[in-house]
Motif scaffolding. Structure first.
Motif, PDB file in Angstrom:
ATOM      1  N   GLY A  75      95.252 -11.813 -77.033  1.00  0.00           N
ATOM      2  CA  GLY A  75      94.122 -12.975 -77.029  1.00  0.00           C
ATOM      3  C   GLY A  75      92.813 -12.164 -76.998  1.00  0.00           C
ATOM      4  N   ALA A 106      89.196 -18.596 -70.563  1.00  0.00           N
ATOM      5  CA  ALA A 106      90.099 -17.257 -70.741  1.00  0.00           C
ATOM      6  C   ALA A 106      89.209 -16.086 -70.239  1.00  0.00           C
ATOM      7  N   ARG A 107      88.136 -16.114 -69.790  1.00  0.00           N
ATOM      8  CA  ARG A 107      87.398 -14.954 -69.589  1.00  0.00           C
ATOM      9  C   ARG A 107      87.987 -14.094 -68.810  1.00  0.00           C
ATOM     10  N   HIS A 163      91.077 -13.059 -68.881  1.00  0.00           N
ATOM     11  CA  HIS A 163      92.065 -12.359 -69.685  1.00  0.00           C
ATOM     12  C   HIS A 163      91.668 -11.154 -70.667  1.00  0.00           C
ATOM     13  N   SER A 187      98.151 -14.110 -68.441  1.00  0.00           N
ATOM     14  CA  SER A 187      97.404 -14.995 -69.479  1.00  0.00           C
ATOM     15  C   SER A 187      98.021 -16.133 -69.904  1.00  0.00           C
ATOM     16  N   MET A 188      99.163 -16.498 -68.995  1.00  0.00           N
ATOM     17  CA  MET A 188      99.680 -17.899 -69.111  1.00  0.00           C
ATOM     18  C   MET A 188     100.543 -18.034 -67.815  1.00  0.00           C
ATOM     19  N   HIS A 199      84.087 -16.230 -77.158  1.00  0.00           N
ATOM     20  CA  HIS A 199      85.480 -16.110 -76.423  1.00  0.00           C
ATOM     21  C   HIS A 199      85.392 -17.676 -75.331  1.00  0.00           C
ATOM     22  N   THR A 253      87.823 -22.141 -64.079  1.00  0.00           N
ATOM     23  CA  THR A 253      87.199 -22.349 -65.182  1.00  0.00           C
ATOM     24  C   THR A 253      85.602 -22.361 -64.999  1.00  0.00           C
TER      25      THR A 253
END
Lengths: 416, 416, 416, 416
Positions: free
Chosen positions: B159, A95-96, A98, B40-41, A91, A42
């Protein structure tokens, strides 16, 4: 945030702007679209995002100040805003990695588009002083991201079993050679001025210049080395709670730390470390790097010394003695960026918490979120590192990270 | 895992192998390196990884059976093993999106290399029956990943605020048109045979064929539609705990579910959903898609009916009535892959937990980990979906997902 | 939920009600207010809460059915409702251990008050058949909580370094004595009736009686013993992923399981286990206890056998052979409650997921939440344990826990 | 840790010891065994634990210094050690609420036993100066726990729907009465001495006395009131990210904070707050209490002022002006403990991070873990609160909590 220095002429500012932008491109030239897309934790960001975000900064705060400006893509404001609450929704940071579109080619086009428009605005003389200040701030901001980008790429590549090489480098001739001896510089105390004096660019957190009382102190002439760190390890440094802050010991137990970040020990190779040039032997005489504040603090206690405060650090650096703080040729770490840092090979943790200077004020508007809102539970590092851009270091510069962070190029210097 | 059917001639197997491989390439042709890299996950995987993993399967289990085989890169065994404990350590699943190298081009070269070697082995006749079985299994395995790949791409792209289009598709002429009416098929009970009879390929979890007792049942002639789901929503379906399993209600409260996956409602457009062709209006007559088992179960309770068991589902399908389970032309969902599924537009949740059939046995060796070890806390879906590869559907096929999963193309059919 | 059996006369029901209530009091007599207050994990509950909740059940569903009824304290409805959504908001489950008031004395007074009112209602004949059914259900419900209470007390006390004794027990004369040999009972297959036939009380999940097809099976004549489990451990049972379900192996790695719950090994004492009589040597001939479904399943695979399905289990038990399933004198585990269970010393994990029987229906109203809404991702255990109340066991009884649960008195029996 | 002041005569120390111990007993007299057992969050501790831990402190560090001493129960060392790594393993902090034995009565006996032995040692004159220092430290330590105990009891009781009363108190006659007006005290700057001068007892973190430079400052004559806080709320204080530190805003979003801790608003009663005397109306003229550092900081920014540093706070307090910092009669908060605090009704957050003073040194041995190891990511509060024990406040006293903590009796005073 604003500079109080006389404005350099526009041509010089334009030249600087283009030089900074070109340096970012140079740094990312050898990273493919795959390398530029993911986010390995993160706190890190994708290369592609760094390139777009630094561009968005100019678009949002300089070009966007003109009500007639039409953004290239309104979604970029959502995608590439880092943390400016006043700019609106954005955003999610975690999740940058993605965000696959815009891709690398579109980001390059975005960069070029904003650059051309900004140069046009610089050349037609329609930017007022406040906006010219923001152009200058944007250059420094992009330089900060150049260092972050390399930190983040290193973290990303380190997790790959192939241990990829970002930049080639010849083997070290003698990794076991002894470091230069440690000596001590006496810094006399008294009422001392700390902080930026307004004669050049500085970030808001370096202001205002103010008085502090300092006692006499002695500060090491060089940074702590890998050789010394190995002794700390061998002496049980990672196994003795009495050396550690309570939060540090808890972090150690939760993470299993037993050596600096990126270090690994195996029977065949002894201690090795992952670098931007792949996995290599730990070099005894180099400054230890990728340690947390917790580790720096524990080491200093083990050594019978302490960390300097940021004011002690600055008083020593400002005195002109030992301005070249590091040990080594910086191109040992990164040949493509040789001789770039004048203050050290690694940032140096200080004993100081990151709090505002007396009289600290933020700039009006969204750009006021630049530094002040992060002044909580972080620790100040001073100096610069081998990957800090050239000319992006000052004796008043205040870098900061949480106590447990290890992905910066961070080391320490002792005081007593 | 093994087929008991007579071996097709080698030329046919080679042709099938190449067709499957080509289809994977076709599906990923329009995805750039950026699109193919992230994850993404945890439950999803990068496109690039799917392409490499399906290749590794052939390399590990077929080529690697020859002791003289030299792997293209020993690290690929670590990077592209999905979950086979017997093969050794592997890259952590949650960090597949951080593997930037090998890149897309190297993965393509890896695919080609393994393909050529495998075709050579098929053509020179040196593969024994067990290895030919594994080639056939590998083709089915790659087809499974073709569907997973599209599910994962959809999740990844969804997303992105730009709501990207994977494949272009014309607007639906009349999204509000009424569905065909629901009718009921009577399926008589008694001692019934369930499971694969060994006349063609089947996965291990479809075996052995065995007897069960079934009571008489009526099963819906079509899947539940979006129109019906909107009525469920409007009637407070997501606000009435009495309709939900306890775990389902807890999941709803933790996630904030108030509509199927990818649905969004706004004042201007009403209900829309994200598709592989971007965000589009919800089409009333299409089967509802991207619902969890919890939602399927709650809907059935709300409707005064229930989900069929997997045995009831299979008995009905095997009876030849209503073999075409869906409502719609599958190319509505994915024009490039038209008419590919013969069993339905969406997988159908059943009332059955995913447990082994009586007498279930796993294959010897690492490939025995294929299905059996996942038989815990998952729920069976039957049928196929619009993105299931052609010929990759059987009345005995057992798909399975956890009760809260919504990223599969999953819907439901009612029983009473 | 409802019984279809003829109503016992009121005097008998009153007597049963008072006997059940008195047994709860007897079980908690030696637990101080401190012991009765905390909750050692979310899945467990304080003793005090069990005592109040079982009382609330009678108050809410029986006394509260009378519109004229005035609750003792309206807050109790909030504090002592376990999970009945239809009854309204309730105290969060994970924080039951923070409810210090009402204290133990007030809970005892609450129990007495509700008992007296209920007996009065039983004696004055004003309860209709449905309410009498609920009184009977409440007695069975309280018996379930008697077992839960002991499970939870054991879990709570086990975490105390003093290893407290709940009930005194003499040392085992010979912990190393050999178990009785394992033999096999043949159970013939065919269409078989499963589930409660309505001739006595049963929970809703045991209904309706229905037909299933069973193949022939052989079931072990006794439960797996501690001696056998030690062999499993010594043979690397906790170190071989091929023996384990995927979720089970992940759980093992996350928790560090290397033996059954409460077991500990040290150089001085070998294997010991925590019991309601403190920490004691593991007794070789006793059934293994406090294992998860994952461990039961792995053991069966290691032994070359499998777990029986719940239908196979019931067919064997119903056949009258080996009705006494356990190995041992139950008072070995709990002398104060001797000879209470007729079906076994430990519950036995089966291969069956906990799903509704064909035609399952819930009762109307809040009490309909009793069992059905938990039919997701749980596994069926059959039989009874040494702490199951007397007369609270049936061949059709379906107990259930998640696959990773170990705080129930759970073991296994093999099939082949 | 050590005092440099002349030793008071032994009789006086014995008297003080007994008075402190008696006060703890008085504070817990009305809490039943149920109230004294649980732990409502990791950061809080059970009353019973506080009572035993403060006793263990005397046993471990004073009685235990005699090699001939036999501990009452060796397990108590494990159960009641808070965080002293040098003393050995200890019961996990988060599970203190699961320790039901020893019970309240045994803890009382433990207290009495240690008291008697300690008094005997004081009276027979066998304790040397260092041990007498530790007796004095133990008294101050127990006073700290008296305040923690009340904080923790309040937190525990607040979660009970019955909103129990710890101590009865008459209704406030006029909750809406206006506060006294805010005025400002001018504190002149210059080189100033900060920290304890060694003339009486002080904790290690108040030492050594040292020089700092201070600029002129004005500090509010009273603490911020509830009336002012309601205006902050009504002006959107909890909805404007520009007022908040980044970590603070993230905490607000994660927790849903929209008012101080324990506040609740409903249509019938307006703002109420939970107190040790149950839920009561918020009193306009009382100082706001149970706010985090984040909230204090945001409020100050909203008000156009700032928090004082701890040095500014101390300079003002040491000047003798406004020594009585609070607004109100402290017995408003706690009638049984009237007039106990001389410095304020609530602790006051300062702008200062909790870092060691220049030249800070820890005591040798385990007691050296007292304060220093917590000097990371905490913030300094100054003053005292209505529940601080009498005579347990000093102008040099440094209290500290993490930035997000709200269960202390914490408020703020403004500077400019």
């Amino acid at each position: 945030m604003t500079t109080t220095s006389p404005r350099p002429d526009l041509a010089a500012l334009t030249e600087r702007f283009l030089a900074v932008r070109a340096r970012t491109d140079r740094l990312t030239r050898d990273l493919g679209p795959e390398d530029q897309t993911p986010q390995s934790m993160t706190e890190a960001s994708p290369t592609k995002w760094h390139r777009a975000h630094t561009t968005w900064f100019f678009e949002e705060f300089v070009l966007g100040a003109d009500p007639a400006y039409r953004p290239r893509d309104p979604a970029f404001r959502y995608l590439f805003n880092s943390y400016y609450e006043a700019v609106g929704e954005r955003h999610p940071r975690a999740a940058r990695g993605h965000v696959t579109r815009p891709g690398v080619a579109e980001v390059a086009a975005y960069r070029q588009d904003v650059e051309e428009q900004l140069v046009a605005r610089l050349e037609d003389g329609t930017l007022d002083e406040a906006l010219l200040d923001l152009v200058e701030l944007g250059c420094h901001h992009e330089e900060q991201h150049q260092e972050l980008l390399l930190m983040d790429v290193k973290h990303l590549l380190s997790g790959n079993v192939l241990q990829p090489v970002y930049v080639e480098r010849a083997p070290d001739p003698d990794p076991a050679a002894d470091p230069v001896p440690q000596r001590w510089t006496h810094v006399p105390g008294g009422v001392t001025h700390i902080g930026d004096d307004g004669s050049g660019f500085a970030f808001d957190n370096e202001r205002p210049r103010h008085r502090v009382w300092l006692d006499d102190v002695e500060v090491g002439t060089r940074q702590v080395t890998n050789a010394e760190w190995v002794r700390f390890i061998d002496d049980g440094g990672y196994a003795r709670p009495d050396l550690w802050l309570s939060d540090g010991w808890a972090t150690l137990q939760a993470t299993g730390w037993d050596a600096p970040g990126y270090w690994r020990r195996d029977d065949d190779h002894g201690w090795t470390t992952f670098t931007l040039s792949g996995r290599r032997p730990v070099v005894a005489a180099e400054p230890v790097c990728h340690i947390s504040f917790f580790e720096a603090d524990a080491f200093a206690r083990w050594a019978g010394h302490r960390l300097p405060t940021e004011q002690e650090w600055e008083a020593r650096a400002a005195s002109g003695r030992e301005l070249r703080g590091g040990l080594l040729d910086p191109d040992r770490c990164h040949p493509g960026l040789a001789a770039e840092s004048t203050l050290g090979d690694v940032w140096e943790w200080t004993a100081s918490a990151y709090v505002p200077y007396p009289g600290f004020e933020t700039a009006p508007g969204a750009v006021g979120e630049y530094n002040g809102k992060f002044m909580n539970d972080q620790h100040v590092l001073r100096g610069a590192s081998a990957i800090t851009p050239p000319h992006h270091s000052r004796v008043t510069y205040r870098n900061f990270f949480p106590a447990g962070a290890r992905w910066a190029f961070s080391g320490l210097r002792l005081a007593r």
